[in-house]
Enzyme design. Structure first.
Site, short mmCIF file in Angstrom:
data_model
loop_
_atom_site.label_atom_id
_atom_site.label_comp_id
_atom_site.label_asym_id
_atom_site.label_seq_id
_atom_site.Cartn_x
_atom_site.Cartn_y
_atom_site.Cartn_z
CG HIS A 192 -2.08 -0.76 1.23
ND1 HIS A 192 -2.63 -1.33 2.33
CD2 HIS A 192 -2.87 -1.08 0.20
CE1 HIS A 192 -3.71 -1.98 1.98
NE2 HIS A 192 -3.88 -1.84 0.69
CD GLU A 434 7.79 -11.61 -17.26
OE1 GLU A 434 8.19 -10.66 -16.59
OE2 GLU A 434 6.59 -11.92 -17.34
CG ASP A 458 9.77 -11.36 -13.23
OD1 ASP A 458 10.09 -11.64 -12.07
OD2 ASP A 458 8.66 -10.87 -13.53
CB CYS A 505 8.04 -3.15 -20.17
SG CYS A 505 7.78 -4.91 -19.94
C1 PEP Z 1 9.52 -7.34 -15.58
O1 PEP Z 1 9.55 -8.46 -15.07
O2 PEP Z 1 10.53 -6.77 -16.04
C2 PEP Z 1 8.25 -6.59 -15.70
C3 PEP Z 1 8.18 -5.45 -16.33
O3 PEP Z 1 7.17 -7.11 -15.07
P1 PEP Z 1 6.92 -6.99 -13.49
O4 PEP Z 1 7.91 -6.02 -12.93
O5 PEP Z 1 5.52 -6.54 -13.33
O6 PEP Z 1 7.15 -8.41 -13.04
MG MG Z 2 7.74 -9.55 -14.75
#
Ligand code: PEP
Ligand code: MG
Length: 584
Positions: A192, A434, A458, A505
């Site tokens: 949170h 990932e 990941d 990302c």
């Molecule tokens: C990642 O694993 O790089 C990703 C963007 O997803 P999350 O951080 O939500 O696992």
């Molecule tokens: Mg991820």
């Protein structure tokens, strides 16, 4: 004496202020007896405190709805439920009568018993609720003891809140300009406190384990929310350094925000798309404010969290439409829910796992709970005709899993067609790379996907066997390990060989020191937290793709992380040298 504590970077930026410990110790609860004749008066006093607390919470909920968003405001419904819970409210009244004791003493006794039950509960949702109970009880106590006015609203200094876990009500009820940072014992990036801090753009560090034992109210604190570092009672030299860094950050972000309209075109004319990662539909506003070119990752699992029920198809449809419409003319990549790992959903009743990050997470969970998955897919497809929506699956480990996910998507498409419900028949379908197994078979996956988005958060965790939220092994979590860069390069090449685009990302995309390298490796899109978008665009405008390609080649030939770091360092120095020459 200065001391430093490393935690999890939850919200970026540097802040300096005075510590304020949030919690029960501020109350000196006295026990005293009530006469038989005084009981009704004591019950009235109790009822008045309950009413005042309800009033307070309803006001906060209204304010949060206006200033932050409706979704965040819903969190306060849990507080209002606590206030109606007979185990707290009725039980206190009964014990006032039975023990003939004052209300605050009885309340504190009952609350500590309840708190223990919740903290030790098997159910993740109930454990999370322990902090809701603490916050409501603290409010009731303040109202009973007349200490309500001692809240931070009267504080004269910039306040950094220190708490075991920060309840959202505590965050929201503080005057924005006085609370300049947070630091908490527990929690991860998705707690949170972290979510609220990012929404409010206030630096925060969470998961510090015992910061509440190490800090006292009145200590001077530096919170470096980007590095996940808290420094207590630093000497003047360090304070000055951080004040200067804070000023630089402020000036830089002011300057950068002005650049929101620019496009990321390199000096030799190559364009990169820079999009935003978002967690809640309301975040699109922030993405636009920072000039993001669409949404590169919508982490939809947040729609499922902090609630007892599941979001209906219509509720999800509304959320996806809102994001897709507001992102136009750019596209919105909706990632199907990535629950499991560290983002649990008690509603599903999945049993506890020994290694949740290696367990029933993301697409694995969706392929187990097919109806849950189909509901989300229906909502995404229905929304696809109101914007430029693309869908992507997280944690795909091989092409068979991708085929299974696409087969479910096709079933839902056919069902909608049968029911004559419109959707975008050409919606792009991609996946996140990932897992090392996905990166190593990217050539096979690319034949059956429209795009890849590399999730380095990941990818690093699974390649290096390093739990991404465990600070004890954080030193091994390095994006510049040769294995990581080779997997990224392999993925990009595999995608381009099949003529599909490849984005990134993970958090790596937000590091301006890595922008030239990643650009040179051939990525087509970067997607980052909105506030990083202008900086990345700016870096792209200062570099050449040709030179970045050479850098990438050099880096990929390195044998160790150290060599790679040196290579990047030299590149930065070369660039500074060039800039100086240009000035002369
Ligand atoms: C990642 O694993 O790089 C990703 C963007 O997803 P999350 O951080 O939500 O696992
Ligand atoms: Mg991820």
């Amino acid at each position: 004496m200065e001391s430093r504590y490393q935690g999890i970077a939850a919200s970026p930026g540097i802040t300096i202020g005075t510590a304020y410990l949030v919690g029960f110790p501020e109350f000196q609860i006295r026990k005293y007896r009530i006469t038989e004749g005084g009981i009704n008066k004591e019950l009235d006093r109790w009822q008045a405190a309950v009413d005042a607390t309800r009033h307070e919470i309803e006001n906060i909920k209204r304010r949060v709805a206006q200033e932050v968003g409706f979704k965040e405001a819903e969190i306060f419904n849990a507080y209002l439920h606590v206030l109606q819970d007979p185990l707290l409210v009725q039980a206190t009244m009964e014990q006032i009568r039975a023990q003939r004791c004052n209300a605050e003493y009885v309340l504190q006794e009952i609350a500590s018993g309840l708190g223990r039950q919740f903290t030790e509960a098997k159910d993740e949702y109930l454990r999370e609720r322990a902090s809701d109970i603490n916050d409501v009880v603290a409010r009731l106590l303040r109202n009973l003891t007349g200490q309500a006015k001692r809240l931070l609203t009267g504080a004269e200094h910039d306040i950094i809140m220190i708490a075991k876990d920060l309840a959202p009500a505590q965050t929201a009820s503080m005057r924005r300009e006085r609370v300049v940072g947070f630091a908490t014992d527990i929690g991860g990036k998705t707690s949170h406190a972290a979510i609220m801090a990012r929404s409010l753009e206030i630096p925060a560090v969470v998961g510090l384990k015992n910061i509440t034992d190490m800090v006292e109210t009145g200590d001077t604190l530096i919170v470096d929310g980007s590095a996940g570092l808290v420094i207590v009672n630093a000497d003047t030299r360090i304070l000055t350094q951080y004040r200067q860094a804070q000023q630089r950050n402020l000036q830089a972000s002011r300057k950068l925000r002005k650049l929101k309209g620019i496009t990321a075109v390199s000096r030799d004319g190559y364009r990169l798309n820079v999009a935003a990662n978002i967690e809640f539909p309301e975040d699109v506003r922030k993405a636009r404010k920072y000039g993001a070119e669409g949404v590169g990752l919508f982490r939809t699992e947040f729609l499922y969290m902090n609630r007892r029920d599941l979001p209906s198809e219509d509720e999800q449809f509304e959320a996806y439409c809102q994001v897709a419409r507001q992102s136009l003319p750019y596209s919105t990549i909706i990632r199907t829910m990535d629950l499991g790992g560290d983002k649990f959903l008690s509603r599903l009743g999945t049993s506890a796992e020994t290694n949740p990050f290696l367990g029933l997470r993301a697409i694995r969970l969706c392929l187990t709970y097919i109806e849950l998955f189909k509901t989300q897919l229906r909502a995404i497809l229905r929304a696809s005709q109101f914007g430029k929506i693309k869908i992507m699956f997280p944690l795909i480990s091989d092409v068979e899993e991708l085929r299974q996910a696409k087969a479910v998507l096709n079933e839902v498409r056919q069902e909608l067609s049968r029911r004559r419900i419109a959707f975008d028949k050409h919606m792009e379908t991609g996946l996140m790379i990932e897992l090392p197994s996905a990166a190593l078979t990217a050539d096979v996956l690319a034949r059956e996907a429209d795009f890849f988005s590399i999730g380095t958060n990941d990818l690093i965790q699974y390649t290096m066997a390093v739990d991404r939220i465990n600070e004890k092994v954080a030193y091994l979590y390095n994006p510049l390990h040769p294995a990581i860069l080779r997997l990224i390069k392999k993925t990009i090449e595999a995608g381009h060989n099949e003529r599909i685009w490849v984005g990134i990302c993970g958090e790596m995309a937000a590091d301006p020191q890595l922008t030239a390298l990643l650009f040179g490796m051939g990525l087509d899109e970067f997607s980052t937290e909105p506030s990083f978008v202008p900086q990345i665009k700016k870096v792209i405008r200062e570099i050449h793709l040709a030179r970045s390609r050479e850098l990438a080649e050099e880096v990929l030939a390195c044998a160790t992380t150290k060599e790679i770091e040196n290579c990047l360092q030299n590149q930065i120095q070369d660039k500074e040298g060039c800039d100086e020459k240009a000035v002369k």
